[in-house]
Design a protein around this motif. Structure first.
Motif, PDB file in Angstrom:
ATOM      1  N   UNK A 162      -1.384 -13.191   9.874  1.00  9.63           N
ATOM      2  CA  UNK A 162      -1.336 -14.443   9.095  1.00  9.63           C
ATOM      3  C   UNK A 162      -2.547 -15.324   9.385  1.00  9.63           C
ATOM      4  N   UNK A 163      -2.982 -15.380  10.655  1.00 10.64           N
ATOM      5  CA  UNK A 163      -4.152 -16.206  10.989  1.00 10.64           C
ATOM      6  C   UNK A 163      -5.411 -15.651  10.326  1.00 10.64           C
ATOM      7  N   UNK A 164      -5.519 -14.334  10.271  1.00 12.01           N
ATOM      8  CA  UNK A 164      -6.681 -13.732   9.596  1.00 12.01           C
ATOM      9  C   UNK A 164      -6.681 -14.112   8.119  1.00 12.01           C
ATOM     10  N   UNK A 165      -5.522 -14.030   7.498  1.00 16.25           N
ATOM     11  CA  UNK A 165      -5.416 -14.368   6.069  1.00 16.25           C
ATOM     12  C   UNK A 165      -5.756 -15.835   5.837  1.00 16.25           C
ATOM     13  N   UNK A 166      -5.289 -16.704   6.739  1.00 13.25           N
ATOM     14  CA  UNK A 166      -5.539 -18.138   6.562  1.00 13.25           C
ATOM     15  C   UNK A 166      -7.035 -18.441   6.557  1.00 13.25           C
ATOM     16  N   UNK A 167      -7.781 -17.687   7.346  1.00 11.24           N
ATOM     17  CA  UNK A 167      -9.221 -17.924   7.425  1.00 11.24           C
ATOM     18  C   UNK A 167     -10.020 -16.952   6.545  1.00 11.24           C
ATOM     19  N   UNK A 168      -9.293 -16.307   5.600  1.00 12.59           N
ATOM     20  CA  UNK A 168      -9.915 -15.426   4.605  1.00 12.59           C
ATOM     21  C   UNK A 168     -10.770 -14.331   5.232  1.00 12.59           C
ATOM     22  N   UNK A 169     -10.226 -13.727   6.293  1.00 12.09           N
ATOM     23  CA  UNK A 169     -10.942 -12.632   6.949  1.00 12.09           C
ATOM     24  C   UNK A 169     -10.124 -11.343   6.818  1.00 12.09           C
ATOM     25  N   UNK A 170     -10.798 -10.231   6.524  1.00 14.42           N
ATOM     26  CA  UNK A 170     -10.077  -8.967   6.314  1.00 14.42           C
ATOM     27  C   UNK A 170      -9.333  -8.505   7.560  1.00 14.42           C
ATOM     28  N   UNK A 171      -8.315  -7.684   7.318  1.00 16.77           N
ATOM     29  CA  UNK A 171      -7.534  -7.093   8.408  1.00 16.77           C
ATOM     30  C   UNK A 171      -7.771  -5.588   8.382  1.00 16.77           C
ATOM     31  N   UNK A 172      -8.247  -5.051   9.482  1.00 16.82           N
ATOM     32  CA  UNK A 172      -8.530  -3.624   9.577  1.00 16.82           C
ATOM     33  C   UNK A 172      -7.285  -2.845   9.971  1.00 16.82           C
ATOM     34  N   UNK A 173      -7.179  -1.642   9.420  1.00 14.62           N
ATOM     35  CA  UNK A 173      -6.024  -0.806   9.706  1.00 14.62           C
ATOM     36  C   UNK A 173      -6.296   0.296  10.712  1.00 14.62           C
ATOM     37  N   UNK A 174      -5.202   0.881  11.164  1.00 13.79           N
ATOM     38  CA  UNK A 174      -5.220   2.027  12.083  1.00 13.79           C
ATOM     39  C   UNK A 174      -3.830   2.630  11.965  1.00 13.79           C
ATOM     40  N   UNK A 175      -3.713   3.666  11.134  1.00 13.77           N
ATOM     41  CA  UNK A 175      -2.379   4.195  10.853  1.00 13.77           C
ATOM     42  C   UNK A 175      -2.416   5.709  10.690  1.00 13.77           C
ATOM     43  N   UNK A 176      -2.693   6.447  11.767  1.00 16.41           N
ATOM     44  CA  UNK A 176      -2.795   7.902  11.661  1.00 16.41           C
ATOM     45  C   UNK A 176      -1.501   8.550  11.194  1.00 16.41           C
ATOM     46  N   UNK A 177      -1.587   9.306  10.110  1.00 19.37           N
ATOM     47  CA  UNK A 177      -0.428  10.050   9.628  1.00 19.37           C
ATOM     48  C   UNK A 177       0.609   9.224   8.900  1.00 19.37           C
ATOM     49  N   UNK A 178       0.373   7.929   8.742  1.00 21.14           N
ATOM     50  CA  UNK A 178       1.375   7.071   8.100  1.00 21.14           C
ATOM     51  C   UNK A 178       1.405   7.361   6.602  1.00 21.14           C
ATOM     52  N   UNK A 179       2.578   7.657   6.075  1.00 17.84           N
ATOM     53  CA  UNK A 179       2.724   8.040   4.673  1.00 17.84           C
ATOM     54  C   UNK A 179       3.978   7.380   4.090  1.00 17.84           C
ATOM     55  N   UNK A 180       4.139   7.509   2.786  1.00 21.37           N
ATOM     56  CA  UNK A 180       5.382   7.116   2.124  1.00 21.37           C
ATOM     57  C   UNK A 180       5.714   5.643   2.219  1.00 21.37           C
ATOM     58  N   UNK A 181       7.009   5.369   2.402  1.00 22.80           N
ATOM     59  CA  UNK A 181       7.493   3.982   2.406  1.00 22.80           C
ATOM     60  C   UNK A 181       6.921   3.173   3.568  1.00 22.80           C
ATOM     61  N   UNK A 182       6.765   3.808   4.711  1.00 21.66           N
ATOM     62  CA  UNK A 182       6.196   3.086   5.858  1.00 21.66           C
ATOM     63  C   UNK A 182       4.765   2.657   5.559  1.00 21.66           C
ATOM     64  N   UNK A 183       4.011   3.507   4.883  1.00 25.14           N
ATOM     65  CA  UNK A 183       2.651   3.141   4.485  1.00 25.14           C
ATOM     66  C   UNK A 183       2.683   1.965   3.511  1.00 25.14           C
ATOM     67  N   UNK A 184       3.632   1.980   2.594  1.00 27.47           N
ATOM     68  CA  UNK A 184       3.766   0.873   1.632  1.00 27.47           C
ATOM     69  C   UNK A 184       3.976  -0.454   2.351  1.00 27.47           C
ATOM     70  N   UNK A 185       4.805  -0.433   3.387  1.00 31.61           N
ATOM     71  CA  UNK A 185       5.074  -1.653   4.155  1.00 31.61           C
ATOM     72  C   UNK A 185       3.816  -2.121   4.889  1.00 31.61           C
ATOM     73  N   UNK A 186       3.078  -1.173   5.411  1.00 28.96           N
ATOM     74  CA  UNK A 186       1.839  -1.477   6.152  1.00 28.96           C
ATOM     75  C   UNK A 186       0.827  -2.147   5.227  1.00 28.96           C
ATOM     76  N   UNK A 187       0.669  -1.583   4.026  1.00 27.42           N
ATOM     77  CA  UNK A 187      -0.264  -2.148   3.048  1.00 27.42           C
ATOM     78  C   UNK A 187       0.207  -3.525   2.581  1.00 27.42           C
ATOM     79  N   UNK A 188       1.510  -3.647   2.364  1.00 28.24           N
ATOM     80  CA  UNK A 188       2.078  -4.915   1.879  1.00 28.24           C
ATOM     81  C   UNK A 188       1.814  -6.061   2.849  1.00 28.24           C
ATOM     82  N   UNK A 189       1.595  -5.728   4.132  1.00 24.64           N
ATOM     83  CA  UNK A 189       1.308  -6.766   5.130  1.00 24.64           C
ATOM     84  C   UNK A 189      -0.108  -7.319   4.986  1.00 24.64           C
ATOM     85  N   UNK A 190      -0.918  -6.660   4.141  1.00 24.83           N
ATOM     86  CA  UNK A 190      -2.278  -7.147   3.907  1.00 24.83           C
ATOM     87  C   UNK A 190      -3.356  -6.354   4.623  1.00 24.83           C
TER      88      UNK A 190
END
Length: 540
Positions: A162-190
């Motif tokens: 949330x703090x990254x979003x407030x200051x308009x800074x991207x959020x980097x991911x790290x999600x090895x093997x994450x697929x399906x619905x769990x991936x959808x939730x991860x993306x939905x977080x920004x």
């Protein structure tokens, strides 16, 4: 200043004879012009995700070599030093990087400590992230490795995002093997990037769901071959990165090597260069020029668009490298560290058991992921010992921050026939990690690193070789050439001892990386990365 050559206009997909006019560090004119120059002018290369610390070099020394390969900027996660020294360590990286021309773009480490299942040297909480996001030198929230925390909506994890979003800074991911619905939730977080894809299918799903996939080719983890066929169609949403690159590899090349390989596979050169030079600037909002009028004069001159042999590198209009010679100067810096444990006894590495079977970490060459396998125990005087004949070797992780009991596991595929190797580069908390053919030699290797307050080493009964890493126990205070040569000699010694791994020390360092499945070892015990729980060495 005017530089002439064949200008590569990536965004309009054309090449024309012309010249670049530079004044006060900016490109004031790009124009067609007749001349006899045969070289090509293009934007500089950008490593879209790297831990500078893994080169074992401080930023200023990393820059000295990277510019010779046409790298003008990096997107750098100072996660490694942060796990040792916290916010102070991040500040060290930023300030050291500012003293040289290369454009380091540091993020705020999101996972310090990386997990609650290991001992680190510091904590960076959401309040620290808030302060860091206010700093213009912090460009983004670095890789969110705690993907279970995102999926299950851990309050502290969500606050950091949330703090990254407030200051308009991207959020980097790290999600090895994450697929399906769990991936959808991860993306939905920004979270919109991932550099951990290790199959074509995983990369394709993430791209189709709107993520940007960064093709990683480092010293240990190599995903180029698995992912490169995605580039022709998805080139607008892909980038290149090293993630972790050891010093001897850096001396040989950087992002330029990936461009050469991609073009050799028949990928359109404009698409390759879009990924290597343009996309990181756009995604991370970097202050890096892309060879446009009004841009910072960050560009390179190469011999051709096949080998990408770098003739010159310019940053802010300054010639920083030419024909393999770097003009980046040495800078002084303070050596910081956090290393406080006493030397160990051989008994600290004994594990008494009567179990007939044990769980074993199976290391995979070129991968961060491991497998969990079972093996027959080899017991001597009541204690589990290395089974050299079957390549089931004892491994230990020792807390470097305080005196504590060592944790023990067994690992396959290191292949040592004699001796032991050890490293205080042990992602992510950088405790001491060692593997060897006997308890005595493991102890000898560990103590050699304790004496040096960090480093990498190899030992036999009659020989010892160490590369000290006094800066946070993970970086050298020496030049890239010195450390690269010393590391190459150490790497050769590990292979002489029997290791068949391409990068034994890099692979060793990741055997404590709990956030990558399946089985890993922290200073607190054997860890199942699939269930995110400790597990038993003994198979009951």
């Amino acid at each position: 200043m005017i530089v002439q050559g064949n200008i590569v206009d990536i965004q309009n997909k054309r090449i024309f004879k012309g010249e670049v006019e530079v004044k006060e560090g900016k490109i004031i004119q790009l124009r067609e012009a007749d001349h006899t120059e045969e070289n090509y002018i293009l934007p500089g290369f950008i490593d879209a995700h790297i831990h500078i610390e893994s080169s074992m070099l401080v930023p200023s020394e990393f820059a000295k070599i990277a510019v010779t390969h046409g790298t003008v900027a990096t997107v750098s996660d100072p996660h490694e030093i942060a796990n040792v020294l916290g916010v102070k360590g991040v500040g060290f990286m930023i300030e050291n990087g500012k003293k040289v021309p290369l454009k380091f773009n540091f993020g705020a480490p999101s996972c310090v400590p990386a997990t609650s299942f290991e001992s680190a040297g510091a904590v960076i909480d959401s309040e620290d992230i808030k302060k860091m996001m206010q700093n213009p030198d912090i460009k983004y929230l670095a890789e969110m490795m705690n993907y279970p925390g995102v999926i299950y909506q851990n309050e502290e994890v969500l606050k950091k995002i949330a703090w990254a979003k407030q200051y308009n800074k991207p959020v980097d991911g790290h999600a090895p093997g994450l697929r399906g619905e769990d991936l959808d939730k991860y993306i939905a977080a920004g979270i919109y990037t991932d550099h951990e894809c290790f199959t074509y299918e995983e990369g394709l799903e993430k791209l189709q769901k709107g993520m940007k996939v960064i093709i990683r080719e480092g010293s240990a983890a190599k995903n180029f071959e698995a992912l490169i066929d995605l580039l022709p169609e998805y080139y607008e949403n892909m980038m290149f990165c090293s993630d972790d690159k050891h010093p001897d590899d850096l001396l040989l090349g950087h992002i330029n090597q990936l461009c050469e390989r991609a073009v050799a596979k028949g990928v359109d050169v404009y698409k390759v260069l879009q990924a290597a030079c343009i996309n990181p600037v756009k995604h991370y909002n970097l202050d890096v020029g892309v060879l446009q009028k009004g841009d910072d004069a960050d560009f390179i001159v190469v011999k051709d668009l096949k080998k990408f042999e770098v003739v010159q590198t310019y940053i802010n209009g300054e010639l920083v490298a030419e024909k393999g010679e770097s003009f980046v100067q040495y800078v002084d810096f303070e050596v910081l560290n956090n290393f406080d444990t006493d030397k160990k006894d051989v008994s600290d590495f004994e594990f008494y058991s009567a179990s007939e079977k044990i769980r074993v970490i199976e290391a995979l060459d070129g991968e961060l992921v491991t497998n969990e396998i079972e093996a027959d125990s080899l017991i001597k005087d009541g204690s589990l010992v290395s089974d050299v004949e079957n390549d089931i070797l004892k491994m230990a992780v020792v807390n470097r921050y305080q005196n504590a009991e060592s944790s023990i596991a067994f690992i396959k595929n290191f292949g040592l026939k004699e001796g032991a190797i050890a490293s205080s580069v042990g992602h992510d908390s950088h405790n001491i990690i060692a593997v060897g053919v006997s308890d005595e030699l493991i102890c000898k290797a560990v103590n050699l690193l304790i004496e040096n307050k960090g480093g990498v080493c190899a030992v036999t009964t009659s020989e010892e070789k160490v590369v000290p890493l006094p800066v946070a126990g993970i970086m050298s205070d020496k030049s890239a050439v010195e450390i690269g040569k010393a590391y190459a000699e150490l790497d050769a010694m590990a292979k002489q001892l029997g290791s068949k791994l391409r990068a034994p020390y890099m692979t060793l360092s990741f055997m404590a990386l709990l956030v990558i499945p399946s089985l890993k070892l922290s200073d607190k015990g054997l860890f199942d990365g699939n269930t995110f729980k400790f597990t038993s060495l003994e198979v009951k």
